[in-house]
Design an enzyme around this catalytic site. Sequence first.
Site, PDB file in Angstrom:
ATOM      1  N   SER A 434       0.816  -1.200   0.000  1.00  0.00           N
ATOM      2  CA  SER A 434       0.000   0.000   0.000  1.00  0.00           C
ATOM      3  C   SER A 434       0.857   1.261   0.000  1.00  0.00           C
ATOM      4  O   SER A 434       1.995   1.262   0.475  1.00  0.00           O
ATOM      5  CB  SER A 434      -0.909   0.005   1.229  1.00  0.00           C
ATOM      6  OG  SER A 434      -1.931   0.960   1.099  1.00  0.00           O
ATOM      7  N   GLN A 513       1.285   6.963  -7.039  1.00  0.00           N
ATOM      8  CA  GLN A 513       0.042   7.573  -6.584  1.00  0.00           C
ATOM      9  C   GLN A 513       0.201   9.090  -6.651  1.00  0.00           C
ATOM     10  O   GLN A 513       1.042   9.659  -5.970  1.00  0.00           O
ATOM     11  CB  GLN A 513      -0.276   7.153  -5.147  1.00  0.00           C
ATOM     12  CG  GLN A 513      -1.623   7.657  -4.643  1.00  0.00           C
ATOM     13  CD  GLN A 513      -1.829   7.347  -3.168  1.00  0.00           C
ATOM     14  OE1 GLN A 513      -1.232   8.005  -2.324  1.00  0.00           O
ATOM     15  NE2 GLN A 513      -2.657   6.356  -2.870  1.00  0.00           N
ATOM     16  N   TYR A 594      -7.565  14.915   1.076  1.00  0.00           N
ATOM     17  CA  TYR A 594      -6.683  15.735   0.260  1.00  0.00           C
ATOM     18  C   TYR A 594      -7.520  16.442  -0.814  1.00  0.00           C
ATOM     19  O   TYR A 594      -8.739  16.337  -0.834  1.00  0.00           O
ATOM     20  CB  TYR A 594      -5.546  14.892  -0.311  1.00  0.00           C
ATOM     21  CG  TYR A 594      -4.668  14.304   0.787  1.00  0.00           C
ATOM     22  CD1 TYR A 594      -4.053  15.136   1.721  1.00  0.00           C
ATOM     23  CD2 TYR A 594      -4.479  12.930   0.912  1.00  0.00           C
ATOM     24  CE1 TYR A 594      -3.270  14.618   2.746  1.00  0.00           C
ATOM     25  CE2 TYR A 594      -3.700  12.401   1.936  1.00  0.00           C
ATOM     26  CZ  TYR A 594      -3.105  13.246   2.851  1.00  0.00           C
ATOM     27  OH  TYR A 594      -2.342  12.731   3.873  1.00  0.00           O
ATOM     28  N   ARG A 642      -8.091   6.012  -5.739  1.00  0.00           N
ATOM     29  CA  ARG A 642      -8.303   5.739  -4.316  1.00  0.00           C
ATOM     30  C   ARG A 642      -9.358   6.704  -3.785  1.00  0.00           C
ATOM     31  O   ARG A 642      -9.259   7.914  -3.983  1.00  0.00           O
ATOM     32  CB  ARG A 642      -7.012   5.893  -3.513  1.00  0.00           C
ATOM     33  CG  ARG A 642      -7.168   5.389  -2.068  1.00  0.00           C
ATOM     34  CD  ARG A 642      -5.843   5.220  -1.367  1.00  0.00           C
ATOM     35  NE  ARG A 642      -5.973   4.300  -0.253  1.00  0.00           N
ATOM     36  CZ  ARG A 642      -4.969   3.930   0.536  1.00  0.00           C
ATOM     37  NH1 ARG A 642      -3.751   4.411   0.330  1.00  0.00           N
ATOM     38  NH2 ARG A 642      -5.168   3.085   1.517  1.00  0.00           N
ATOM     39  N   ARG A 736       1.266  -1.604   7.089  1.00  0.00           N
ATOM     40  CA  ARG A 736       2.109  -1.897   8.245  1.00  0.00           C
ATOM     41  C   ARG A 736       2.785  -3.261   8.190  1.00  0.00           C
ATOM     42  O   ARG A 736       3.941  -3.388   8.598  1.00  0.00           O
ATOM     43  CB  ARG A 736       1.295  -1.749   9.531  1.00  0.00           C
ATOM     44  CG  ARG A 736       0.991  -0.290   9.873  1.00  0.00           C
ATOM     45  CD  ARG A 736       0.173  -0.181  11.161  1.00  0.00           C
ATOM     46  NE  ARG A 736      -0.056   1.210  11.539  1.00  0.00           N
ATOM     47  CZ  ARG A 736      -1.056   1.947  11.088  1.00  0.00           C
ATOM     48  NH1 ARG A 736      -1.916   1.430  10.219  1.00  0.00           N
ATOM     49  NH2 ARG A 736      -1.212   3.202  11.471  1.00  0.00           N
TER      50      ARG A 736
END
Length: 793
Positions: A434, A513, A594, A642, A736
């Site tokens: 990710s 991205q 964003y 996304r 993570r």
Amino acid sequence: MLSTRGSTPTSGARGTARPATTHPQSRDNPDRPHRVAIVGGGPGGLYTAALLKRLAPDREITVYERNAPDDTFGFGVVLSDETLGGIEHADPAVYEALKAHFVRWDDIDIVHRNTRHTSSGHRFAALGRRRLLEILHDRCRDLGVDLRLRTEAPPPDELARAHDLVVAADGVHSATREAYRDVFRPRLTPHRCRYIWLAADFAFDAFRFEIAETEHGVMQLHGYPYSPDASTVIVEMREEVWRAAGFDELDEAESTARCAKIFTDALGGRPLRSNKSAWTTFRTVVNERWSHGNVVLLGDAAHTAHFSIGSGTKLAVEDALALAACLEEQPTLPQALAAYEAERRPVVASTQRAAKASLEWFEDLARYLGQPPRQFAFNLLTRSRRVTHENLRLRDAGFTDSVEREFGCPPGTPPMFTPFRLRGLTLRNRVVVSAMDMYSATDGVPGDFHLVHLGARALGGAALVMTEMVCVSPEGRITPGCAGLYTGRQGEAWRRITDFVHAGAPGTAIGVQLGHSGRKGSTRLMWEGMDEPLPDGNWPLVAPSPLPYRPGSQVPRELSRAQLTDVRQQFRDAAERAGQAGFDLLELHCAHGYLLSGFLSPLTNHRTDAYGGSLEKRLRFPLEVFDAVREVWPDERPMTVRISATDWAEGGTSAEEAVEIARTFAAHGADAIDVSTGQVVSGERPEFGRSYQTPYADRIRHEAGVPVIAVGAISSWDDVNSLILAGRTDLCALARPHLYDPHWTLHAAAEQGYDGPGAVWPAPYRAGSRPPRTGRTDAPKPRLTLHGPRQDV
């Protein structure tokens, strides 16, 4: 100190049935409650009474139950092995009495479109609810508990003054809880299905789920045996289906007969019977506090979990075990009640998350009807996320193998290692690293850190490695450490990284991205104060509307029409540089508050022009940017988007709007939707938990008909296999876990014994494809054991 089975110290761990002591004690501590009132004579209240009396025989315990001994809601009760283990440890007499009446079975039958699939190895135990109450009544009487049946309890304040402890086990409609509503602060959430508890006078030979597709909509039957000659039957359907079918106008007898007719095949033509049965709507109960002074909540008064995971009685019994144990362990009542809540709350929360996933699956059952038959069955079995691919394989390898074959897994290939195609790009497995902001660029230029960070994860086996959000302008950065693609020098630096990935990890794709920070820019590095404004050197911010992200944040300027044109061009230019830099996939960042996300959410877009208001207008600018990028991005290379599928805040983006957003982007050429949630407004209230964002991806995949990438607390390869095989997602993005272990995907392959094209070890690393030994394991075993002194004759 009390302990669980096996003499392991009690920790209140998830799913553990907390046993009480087996050694009755006298009243040797005046701080422990002596006079106890229990409101509610269901299994939880009765079992609490029996345990407390057994632990201290001189206690004065009174149980108030307004109904008759045999009045009960429902017919059968299912108990798990772990709950029974706790009962056996705490009170063998109760356990032996229950054991004599159990019916046990291993199979689950799923009947859908005239096809039955059976999964084995599930180990259920059930008995009649009336029988359970009889056993507990007898045990309480034997111990000297004062049972006051058909008796309303005195008001809670009166009970609290007259007793050392009041246990409110008075169910989902708890009057005790309502009397102290301002303290307990309950939240009762109604759900979308109607259901009715009925019974059949024969025993199903398995736990049976049957789906009926009627002219009015989808209905489902949940059935299981609770005695050698009787079964519980629950019929459930959406509210609108229930009304369309006319059940709202039928009495109890008519509803019972109608259900028997609809599910005549499952019942073999036999009738159903009722017991003051009524159609009802399930409500989830959550309380902010579980105790007030000497009053404590237990069972459904404190919490509820949907019947589809069979946890109501289980949770109440486990509450009783934990409460009794804490009252023995702790020196004072306040400490005992605090310890009880601390122990049980995380276990209950975990169960409620699983129950919520299960009940929502059944609410949205129609969404899955078109799945292949075995995948549908697998999806149903894994709906709560407690039963997983690996867990189901241990229970029934044959069933799991059949699901994998239908899905298209080559022999010996876990679902996560099957390939997936997006436009001209074939991904060799379903794992994505990710996008994770690293905040380690200088003037937007990625350096050696990025080369090592992304290169290491590319070598680790994932099919697709995503960059962090790469900003399209200096003003579009989140922090001074954010990477960009607004200069040629930045493009050259990214080319160095993509070249390494393609040469060093052949078959691994790398995606970029692209995004703009909007109102969340000009902040400190994450580890210096996430979302906090820079102490100096701030740059001006722009956004759809002049709304700061949080108190103390910079107020952005509302973008003018000319500025919208400039920003769109910035995205276009960055996309051209990304194509030249050799990226295999481009993702447009329209999530997390964003800039582009700010246009999509009604909480952050208050514009009154053509770019604000309705969803169609809020979509306009993000779509203009998407179209500009798609125009210059190589046609054979895929684009993803996304999105935040919910803002986790009232008045924000709805799940229905998220589906429409995804559908619209797909119509404009998006090849997949990367489904995230939240981070749009600072006052959000997310519902965290394992795979907690996956239901949004699942819904978008099925309703918008577009491939999806699921993200959010997906941490194990078992989760990935489960989600892929159930058809809830096409790809899984993990963040993570890849920070913890850059070779997460290769290690997942090794742990599953997989060595194939979906997980290719780089040649220099192949010697590490097996875990290293950690100590000697070949010591000689003893050949002779003497059990006592030798006897010579």
